[in-house]
Design a protein around this motif. Sequence first.
Motif, PDB file in Angstrom:
ATOM      1  N   GLY A  68     -74.164   8.341 -23.353  1.00 29.88           N
ATOM      2  CA  GLY A  68     -74.117   9.757 -23.931  1.00 29.88           C
ATOM      3  C   GLY A  68     -75.067  10.976 -23.944  1.00 29.88           C
ATOM      4  N   LYS A  69     -76.202  10.275 -23.774  1.00 31.56           N
ATOM      5  CA  LYS A  69     -77.615  11.160 -23.729  1.00 31.56           C
ATOM      6  C   LYS A  69     -77.715  11.902 -22.701  1.00 31.56           C
ATOM      7  N   ASN A  70     -78.163  13.296 -22.712  1.00 30.24           N
ATOM      8  CA  ASN A  70     -78.735  13.877 -21.683  1.00 30.24           C
ATOM      9  C   ASN A  70     -80.214  13.982 -21.427  1.00 30.24           C
ATOM     10  N   GLU A  71     -80.461  13.863 -20.162  1.00 25.24           N
ATOM     11  CA  GLU A  71     -81.926  13.938 -19.800  1.00 25.24           C
ATOM     12  C   GLU A  71     -82.141  15.154 -18.558  1.00 25.24           C
ATOM     13  N   ILE A  72     -82.980  16.103 -18.918  1.00 25.65           N
ATOM     14  CA  ILE A  72     -83.345  17.140 -17.989  1.00 25.65           C
ATOM     15  C   ILE A  72     -84.705  17.045 -17.450  1.00 25.65           C
ATOM     16  N   ASN A  73     -84.759  17.266 -15.974  1.00 22.05           N
ATOM     17  CA  ASN A  73     -86.246  17.096 -15.727  1.00 22.05           C
ATOM     18  C   ASN A  73     -86.384  18.339 -14.881  1.00 22.05           C
ATOM     19  N   ALA A  74     -87.582  19.202 -14.940  1.00 18.34           N
ATOM     20  CA  ALA A  74     -88.231  20.131 -14.166  1.00 18.34           C
ATOM     21  C   ALA A  74     -89.054  19.250 -13.123  1.00 18.34           C
ATOM     22  N   LEU A  75     -88.800  19.167 -11.981  1.00  8.85           N
ATOM     23  CA  LEU A  75     -89.580  18.382 -10.993  1.00  8.85           C
ATOM     24  C   LEU A  75     -90.407  19.192 -10.207  1.00  8.85           C
ATOM     25  N   ALA A  76     -91.587  19.598 -10.812  1.00  9.69           N
ATOM     26  CA  ALA A  76     -92.848  20.138 -10.208  1.00  9.69           C
ATOM     27  C   ALA A  76     -93.657  19.200  -9.284  1.00  9.69           C
ATOM     28  N   LEU A  77     -93.154  18.773  -8.373  1.00 11.05           N
ATOM     29  CA  LEU A  77     -93.935  17.588  -7.419  1.00 11.05           C
ATOM     30  C   LEU A  77     -94.347  18.202  -6.087  1.00 11.05           C
ATOM     31  N   GLY A  78     -94.699  19.720  -6.285  1.00 11.29           N
ATOM     32  CA  GLY A  78     -95.255  20.176  -5.053  1.00 11.29           C
ATOM     33  C   GLY A  78     -94.384  20.067  -3.619  1.00 11.29           C
ATOM     34  N   GLY A  79     -93.031  20.083  -4.048  1.00  7.10           N
ATOM     35  CA  GLY A  79     -92.222  19.943  -2.917  1.00  7.10           C
ATOM     36  C   GLY A  79     -92.015  18.364  -2.085  1.00  7.10           C
ATOM     37  N   ASP A  80     -92.258  17.484  -2.909  1.00  4.66           N
ATOM     38  CA  ASP A  80     -92.187  16.042  -2.555  1.00  4.66           C
ATOM     39  C   ASP A  80     -90.853  15.631  -2.613  1.00  4.66           C
ATOM     40  N   VAL A  81     -89.864  15.769  -1.840  1.00  3.86           N
ATOM     41  CA  VAL A  81     -88.453  15.567  -1.858  1.00  3.86           C
ATOM     42  C   VAL A  81     -88.398  14.062  -2.051  1.00  3.86           C
ATOM     43  N   LYS A  82     -88.956  13.053  -1.450  1.00  7.67           N
ATOM     44  CA  LYS A  82     -88.669  11.734  -1.728  1.00  7.67           C
ATOM     45  C   LYS A  82     -89.069  11.407  -3.014  1.00  7.67           C
ATOM     46  N   SER A  83     -89.811  11.969  -3.709  1.00  4.46           N
ATOM     47  CA  SER A  83     -89.938  11.563  -5.057  1.00  4.46           C
ATOM     48  C   SER A  83     -88.590  12.156  -6.075  1.00  4.46           C
ATOM     49  N   CYS A  84     -88.194  13.443  -5.427  1.00  2.00           N
ATOM     50  CA  CYS A  84     -87.015  13.667  -6.222  1.00  2.00           C
ATOM     51  C   CYS A  84     -85.799  12.792  -5.820  1.00  2.00           C
ATOM     52  N   TYR A  85     -85.593  12.297  -4.701  1.00  2.00           N
ATOM     53  CA  TYR A  85     -84.600  11.362  -4.207  1.00  2.00           C
ATOM     54  C   TYR A  85     -84.812  10.127  -5.232  1.00  2.00           C
ATOM     55  N   LYS A  86     -86.001   9.554  -5.155  1.00  2.00           N
ATOM     56  CA  LYS A  86     -86.388   8.276  -6.062  1.00  2.00           C
ATOM     57  C   LYS A  86     -85.988   8.691  -7.538  1.00  2.00           C
ATOM     58  N   ARG A  87     -86.158   9.780  -8.026  1.00  2.00           N
ATOM     59  CA  ARG A  87     -85.715  10.022  -9.414  1.00  2.00           C
ATOM     60  C   ARG A  87     -84.166   9.880  -9.710  1.00  2.00           C
ATOM     61  N   PHE A  88     -83.543  10.688  -8.676  1.00  2.00           N
ATOM     62  CA  PHE A  88     -82.004  10.534  -8.521  1.00  2.00           C
ATOM     63  C   PHE A  88     -81.524   9.109  -8.744  1.00  2.00           C
ATOM     64  N   SER A  89     -82.230   8.447  -7.523  1.00  2.00           N
ATOM     65  CA  SER A  89     -82.029   7.005  -7.724  1.00  2.00           C
ATOM     66  C   SER A  89     -82.186   6.199  -8.805  1.00  2.00           C
ATOM     67  N   HIS A  90     -83.272   6.486  -9.547  1.00  2.00           N
ATOM     68  CA  HIS A  90     -83.382   5.822 -10.852  1.00  2.00           C
ATOM     69  C   HIS A  90     -82.328   5.804 -11.944  1.00  2.00           C
ATOM     70  N   TYR A  91     -82.010   7.124 -11.983  1.00  2.00           N
ATOM     71  CA  TYR A  91     -80.906   7.482 -12.814  1.00  2.00           C
ATOM     72  C   TYR A  91     -79.358   6.796 -12.438  1.00  2.00           C
ATOM     73  N   LYS A  92     -79.336   6.975 -11.000  1.00  3.06           N
ATOM     74  CA  LYS A  92     -77.937   6.216 -10.658  1.00  3.06           C
ATOM     75  C   LYS A  92     -78.171   4.742 -10.963  1.00  3.06           C
ATOM     76  N   LYS A  93     -79.217   4.068 -10.696  1.00  2.00           N
ATOM     77  CA  LYS A  93     -79.299   2.684 -10.836  1.00  2.00           C
ATOM     78  C   LYS A  93     -79.329   2.282 -12.369  1.00  2.00           C
ATOM     79  N   ASN A  94     -79.520   3.187 -13.200  1.00  5.45           N
ATOM     80  CA  ASN A  94     -79.491   2.984 -14.825  1.00  5.45           C
ATOM     81  C   ASN A  94     -78.398   3.657 -15.170  1.00  5.45           C
ATOM     82  N   ASN A  95     -77.191   3.591 -14.606  1.00  2.00           N
ATOM     83  CA  ASN A  95     -75.668   3.893 -14.948  1.00  2.00           C
ATOM     84  C   ASN A  95     -75.685   5.272 -15.529  1.00  2.00           C
ATOM     85  N   ALA A  96     -76.097   6.276 -15.038  1.00  2.00           N
ATOM     86  CA  ALA A  96     -75.896   7.452 -15.357  1.00  2.00           C
ATOM     87  C   ALA A  96     -74.344   7.825 -15.078  1.00  2.00           C
TER      88      ALA A  96
END
Length: 138
Positions: A45-73
């Motif tokens: 039930g907890k919410n997490e918010i990220n501002a992803l200032a990764l210089g346009g690194d889309v792969k790192s954003c995909y990895k972050r999305f995947s991290h949350y999915k694998k951790n039962n978001a």
Amino acid sequence: MNYLKQKNMKSVKEFVKLMVKVEFIEDSNCFGHYPFQLFAEMDDGKNEINALALGGDVKSCYKRFSHYKKNNAKRIYLSLDFPKGGDMENDFVAILSFENNETKLHAIPYQVSDGKILKAVEESEHLDNIKSQLQKFI
């Protein structure tokens, strides 16, 4: 940000309204969406918010999305800025969402000259390619 700590984000529509901004970016001398945004509602039930200032690194954003999915978001919303390409005639913000065990994608195109938001795009070959790239990470 206090709003988000006090209240659960109810929908991808609310995520777009609160978190997705097309603004003038001085370094690029045009309009765009940066930093990328990510919202996740976790299984507890907890919410997490990220501002992803990764210089346009889309792969790192995909990895972050995947991290949350694998951790039962329960829900994940991610915004990414892309240049025009393929069958997309304008730069656009891609909105990836994961809810009810389904990943969806739509685009919010805009004009780089003035930031004018154009009609949302639900289907596109270019969006299919983006979704395919994301699937490699999840």
